[in-house]
Design a protein around this motif. Structure first.
Motif, PDB file in Angstrom:
ATOM      1  N   SER A 244      48.131  26.080 -48.010  1.00 20.09           N
ATOM      2  CA  SER A 244      48.933  27.262 -47.526  1.00 20.09           C
ATOM      3  C   SER A 244      49.650  27.796 -48.096  1.00 20.09           C
ATOM      4  N   ALA A 245      50.454  26.622 -49.550  1.00 22.47           N
ATOM      5  CA  ALA A 245      51.402  27.622 -50.654  1.00 22.47           C
ATOM      6  C   ALA A 245      50.451  28.530 -51.740  1.00 22.47           C
ATOM      7  N   HIS A 246      49.433  28.079 -51.923  1.00 19.41           N
ATOM      8  CA  HIS A 246      48.278  28.689 -52.826  1.00 19.41           C
ATOM      9  C   HIS A 246      47.547  29.778 -52.073  1.00 19.41           C
ATOM     10  N   GLN A 247      47.526  29.583 -51.079  1.00 21.94           N
ATOM     11  CA  GLN A 247      46.594  30.938 -49.930  1.00 21.94           C
ATOM     12  C   GLN A 247      47.590  32.120 -50.041  1.00 21.94           C
ATOM     13  N   ALA A 248      48.937  31.942 -49.485  1.00 24.67           N
ATOM     14  CA  ALA A 248      50.024  33.232 -49.478  1.00 24.67           C
ATOM     15  C   ALA A 248      50.544  34.138 -51.538  1.00 24.67           C
ATOM     16  N   ALA A 249      50.486  32.980 -51.752  1.00 28.98           N
ATOM     17  CA  ALA A 249      50.667  33.346 -53.364  1.00 28.98           C
ATOM     18  C   ALA A 249      49.207  33.941 -53.898  1.00 28.98           C
ATOM     19  N   SER A 250      48.469  33.678 -53.178  1.00 28.36           N
ATOM     20  CA  SER A 250      46.301  34.711 -53.178  1.00 28.36           C
ATOM     21  C   SER A 250      46.710  35.727 -52.240  1.00 28.36           C
ATOM     22  N   VAL A 251      47.374  36.126 -51.279  1.00 25.79           N
ATOM     23  CA  VAL A 251      47.530  37.016 -50.758  1.00 25.79           C
ATOM     24  C   VAL A 251      48.344  37.890 -50.999  1.00 25.79           C
ATOM     25  N   ARG A 252      49.058  37.221 -51.576  1.00 23.48           N
ATOM     26  CA  ARG A 252      50.593  38.798 -51.718  1.00 23.48           C
ATOM     27  C   ARG A 252      50.064  39.046 -53.269  1.00 23.48           C
ATOM     28  N   ALA A 253      49.206  37.960 -54.390  1.00 19.80           N
ATOM     29  CA  ALA A 253      48.652  38.611 -55.567  1.00 19.80           C
ATOM     30  C   ALA A 253      47.015  39.708 -55.507  1.00 19.80           C
ATOM     31  N   ALA A 254      46.878  39.647 -54.244  1.00 16.66           N
ATOM     32  CA  ALA A 254      45.632  40.115 -54.095  1.00 16.66           C
ATOM     33  C   ALA A 254      46.504  41.165 -53.291  1.00 16.66           C
ATOM     34  N   GLY A 255      46.950  41.415 -52.611  1.00 13.38           N
ATOM     35  CA  GLY A 255      47.501  42.624 -51.882  1.00 13.38           C
ATOM     36  C   GLY A 255      48.164  43.227 -52.944  1.00 13.38           C
ATOM     37  N   HIS A 256      48.884  43.062 -54.194  1.00  9.14           N
ATOM     38  CA  HIS A 256      49.156  44.084 -55.551  1.00  9.14           C
ATOM     39  C   HIS A 256      48.666  44.745 -55.895  1.00  9.14           C
ATOM     40  N   ARG A 257      47.269  43.746 -56.123  1.00 11.94           N
ATOM     41  CA  ARG A 257      46.361  44.414 -56.754  1.00 11.94           C
ATOM     42  C   ARG A 257      45.559  45.569 -56.034  1.00 11.94           C
ATOM     43  N   LEU A 258      45.776  45.294 -54.729  1.00 14.36           N
ATOM     44  CA  LEU A 258      44.854  46.551 -53.906  1.00 14.36           C
ATOM     45  C   LEU A 258      45.948  47.766 -54.021  1.00 14.36           C
ATOM     46  N   SER A 259      47.307  47.251 -53.638  1.00 16.00           N
ATOM     47  CA  SER A 259      47.806  48.492 -53.570  1.00 16.00           C
ATOM     48  C   SER A 259      48.048  49.968 -54.844  1.00 16.00           C
ATOM     49  N   GLU A 260      47.745  49.029 -55.964  1.00 16.65           N
ATOM     50  CA  GLU A 260      47.321  49.571 -57.401  1.00 16.65           C
ATOM     51  C   GLU A 260      46.490  50.239 -57.413  1.00 16.65           C
ATOM     52  N   LEU A 261      45.271  49.849 -56.450  1.00 16.82           N
ATOM     53  CA  LEU A 261      43.982  50.875 -56.066  1.00 16.82           C
ATOM     54  C   LEU A 261      44.137  51.854 -54.794  1.00 16.82           C
ATOM     55  N   GLY A 262      45.507  51.984 -54.447  1.00 17.36           N
ATOM     56  CA  GLY A 262      45.330  52.967 -53.313  1.00 17.36           C
ATOM     57  C   GLY A 262      44.563  51.544 -51.885  1.00 17.36           C
ATOM     58  N   VAL A 263      44.696  50.986 -51.719  1.00 21.30           N
ATOM     59  CA  VAL A 263      44.065  49.929 -50.082  1.00 21.30           C
ATOM     60  C   VAL A 263      45.015  50.024 -49.784  1.00 21.30           C
ATOM     61  N   GLY A 264      45.270  49.474 -48.262  1.00 17.63           N
ATOM     62  CA  GLY A 264      46.018  48.788 -47.763  1.00 17.63           C
ATOM     63  C   GLY A 264      45.895  47.924 -47.263  1.00 17.63           C
ATOM     64  N   VAL A 265      47.099  46.242 -46.834  1.00 16.64           N
ATOM     65  CA  VAL A 265      46.171  45.213 -46.185  1.00 16.64           C
ATOM     66  C   VAL A 265      46.787  44.936 -45.101  1.00 16.64           C
ATOM     67  N   VAL A 266      46.310  44.735 -44.443  1.00 19.63           N
ATOM     68  CA  VAL A 266      46.748  44.779 -42.963  1.00 19.63           C
ATOM     69  C   VAL A 266      46.069  43.321 -42.567  1.00 19.63           C
ATOM     70  N   LEU A 267      46.766  41.959 -41.913  1.00 24.29           N
ATOM     71  CA  LEU A 267      47.152  40.987 -41.732  1.00 24.29           C
ATOM     72  C   LEU A 267      46.085  40.645 -40.384  1.00 24.29           C
ATOM     73  N   ARG A 268      45.787  40.658 -39.806  1.00 20.64           N
ATOM     74  CA  ARG A 268      45.247  40.358 -37.517  1.00 20.64           C
ATOM     75  C   ARG A 268      45.207  39.102 -37.825  1.00 20.64           C
ATOM     76  N   ASN A 269      45.558  38.933 -36.533  1.00 18.14           N
ATOM     77  CA  ASN A 269      45.194  37.537 -35.206  1.00 18.14           C
ATOM     78  C   ASN A 269      43.506  37.770 -35.245  1.00 18.14           C
ATOM     79  N   PRO A 270      42.876  36.512 -35.016  1.00 15.29           N
ATOM     80  CA  PRO A 270      41.281  36.802 -33.836  1.00 15.29           C
ATOM     81  C   PRO A 270      41.553  37.164 -32.907  1.00 15.29           C
ATOM     82  N   PRO A 271      41.180  38.304 -31.977  1.00 15.43           N
ATOM     83  CA  PRO A 271      40.954  38.669 -30.473  1.00 15.43           C
ATOM     84  C   PRO A 271      41.122  37.552 -29.972  1.00 15.43           C
ATOM     85  N   ALA A 272      42.024  37.388 -29.008  1.00 13.07           N
ATOM     86  CA  ALA A 272      42.210  36.686 -28.076  1.00 13.07           C
ATOM     87  C   ALA A 272      40.566  36.429 -27.438  1.00 13.07           C
TER      88      ALA A 272
END
Length: 250
Positions: free
Chosen positions: A199-227
């Motif tokens: 989970s720690a590695h997963q969280a770090a990967s999400v932060r790093a990917a989100g930062h890189r996507l932001s540089e590309l002008g792309v936002g990141v949305v974290l969503r739970n699956p529909p109930a």
């Protein structure tokens, strides 16, 4: 013998007034016989006494004071209303008509024939309203000519158990950003998956990917699956509304 020299009293007043107003102003006298008076009065920015006077009387000469930023003041005789002069703001000619919507006209004023006291009246009464109206028109005009901002593209990360799943993007640079930070392609389902084994590695990967996507002008949305309702269960029906007796209690 009749003196053919035109009356330049208004012109002299306007020239002195231009030197007394705050800022850098120049004065242009428009003598009688010119054909530009109607065009000038059309730009008078007034819906009060000055507009009423101009509608009832013909202007045979006038003066225009121009500030170094393009702002203009119209100077005319009182036209049957005693001594002094009429001073009115003039609307900018480079703004579209829609830019004036909702902007109150900076109505003009009558001033004494003394250019020094007139300059004070204009400075403290007319110019503040004129500058405010000009600023509103300029802001409206800029908004009208500015293209709407493009909607920000988003990458949606959806939880699937402990893993995060992303539908395969169409853009190669987004795919590269995801794979660089641990997302792996699930070719069968055409999605990218980030494992949740660490989970720690997963969280770090999400932060790093989100930062890189932001540089590309792309936002990141974290969503739970529909109930979804659990298998083998039936949704509970809402309670029936209470039945009201046809008889009233006393």
């Amino acid at each position: 013998m009749h003196d053919p020299t035109p009356d330049t009293t208004l012109g002299s007043f306007a020239a002195v007034l231009a030197g007394e107003l705050p800022g850098a102003w120049t004065s242009t006298y428009h003598r009688g016989g010119n054909n530009d008076h109607d065009a000038l009065t059309d730009h008078v920015w007034d819906m009060n006494d000055v507009a009423d006077t101009l509608a009832k009387h013909t202007v045979d000469h006038c003066a225009v004071l121009t500030r170094d930023d393009g702002s203009r003041l119209f100077v005319a005789d009182p036209l049957g209303h005693g001594e002094g002069y009429l001073i009115a703001a003039m609307a900018p000619t480079d703004a579209p008509a829609e830019a004036f919507r909702g902007v109150r006209e900076p109505d003009g004023i009558a001033v004494d024939a003394d250019p020094f006291s007139a300059a004070e009246d204009i400075h403290y009464d007319l110019l503040p309203r004129y500058d405010k109206a000009l600023a509103q028109v300029r802001t409206n005009a800029a908004r009208l000519t500015t293209p709407p901002a493009a909607e920000l593209e988003h990458v949606v990360l959806t939880w699937s158990g402990d893993a995060l799943v992303v539908d395969k993007p169409d853009r190669d640079d987004i795919v590269q950003a995801l794979t660089d930070y641990g997302f792996a392609l699930d070719a069968e389902n055409d999605v990218f998956v980030l494992s949740g084994d660490d989970s720690a590695h997963q969280a770090a990967s999400v932060r790093a990917a989100g930062h890189r996507l932001s540089e590309l002008g792309v936002g990141v949305v974290l969503r739970n699956p529909p109930a979804r309702p659990a298998l083998g269960t039936t949704a509970v029906a809402p309670p029936s509304p209470p039945v009201t007796s046809p008889h009233r209690g006393r």
